[in-house]
Design a protein around this motif. Sequence first.
Motif, PDB file in Angstrom:
ATOM      1  N   GLU A 115      70.407  34.618  30.551  1.00  0.00           N
ATOM      2  CA  GLU A 115      71.328  33.525  31.469  1.00  0.00           C
ATOM      3  C   GLU A 115      71.278  32.205  30.817  1.00  0.00           C
ATOM      4  OE1 GLU A 115      70.294  34.125  35.681  1.00  0.00           O
ATOM      5  OE2 GLU A 115      70.805  36.140  35.797  1.00  0.00           O
ATOM      6  N   LEU A 116      70.197  31.826  30.289  1.00  0.00           N
ATOM      7  CA  LEU A 116      69.950  30.380  29.505  1.00  0.00           C
ATOM      8  C   LEU A 116      71.046  30.422  28.541  1.00  0.00           C
ATOM      9  CD1 LEU A 116      68.557  27.894  30.173  1.00  0.00           C
ATOM     10  CD2 LEU A 116      66.916  28.817  28.398  1.00  0.00           C
ATOM     11  N   VAL A 117      71.181  31.484  27.681  1.00  0.00           N
ATOM     12  CA  VAL A 117      72.004  31.387  26.517  1.00  0.00           C
ATOM     13  C   VAL A 117      73.182  31.535  26.881  1.00  0.00           C
ATOM     14  CG1 VAL A 117      72.826  32.805  24.416  1.00  0.00           C
ATOM     15  CG2 VAL A 117      70.251  32.448  24.846  1.00  0.00           C
ATOM     16  N   ASP A 118      73.661  32.177  27.928  1.00  0.00           N
ATOM     17  CA  ASP A 118      75.142  32.236  28.599  1.00  0.00           C
ATOM     18  C   ASP A 118      75.564  31.013  29.128  1.00  0.00           C
ATOM     19  OD1 ASP A 118      77.188  33.807  28.930  1.00  0.00           O
ATOM     20  OD2 ASP A 118      76.710  34.017  31.122  1.00  0.00           O
ATOM     21  N   GLN A 119      74.543  30.119  29.653  1.00  0.00           N
ATOM     22  CA  GLN A 119      74.959  28.763  30.302  1.00  0.00           C
ATOM     23  C   GLN A 119      75.247  27.931  29.115  1.00  0.00           C
ATOM     24  OE1 GLN A 119      72.086  27.865  33.067  1.00  0.00           O
ATOM     25  NE2 GLN A 119      72.255  29.574  34.270  1.00  0.00           N
ATOM     26  N   GLY A 120      74.764  28.094  28.011  1.00  0.00           N
ATOM     27  CA  GLY A 120      74.842  26.960  26.703  1.00  0.00           C
ATOM     28  C   GLY A 120      76.057  26.906  26.256  1.00  0.00           C
TER      29      GLY A 120
END
Length: 85
Positions: free
Chosen positions: A72-77
Amino acid sequence: MEIDTVRIAMNGSDRIIIDPAIWRGKPVIRGSRVPVTTVVGSLAGGMSFEEIQREYDLSVDDIRAALRFASELVDQGSFHPLPVG
């Protein structure tokens, strides 16, 4: 002023916490001092779920929560290619 622990709710789970008193506020598995980066890095390094469970005393759900958090962190970046040479 006291800073409270922040629990990160992900897909109905609160297994990942961010607490300034633990690892300088890096995301860790609740009830442990194991950073999410350690779990993800261990998997990337070739450790199996079973090996990580034994090494860090985590459950399969803890490991999956770490992966969800990282995903989710990568997806938000937002990412931009670096200029080539």
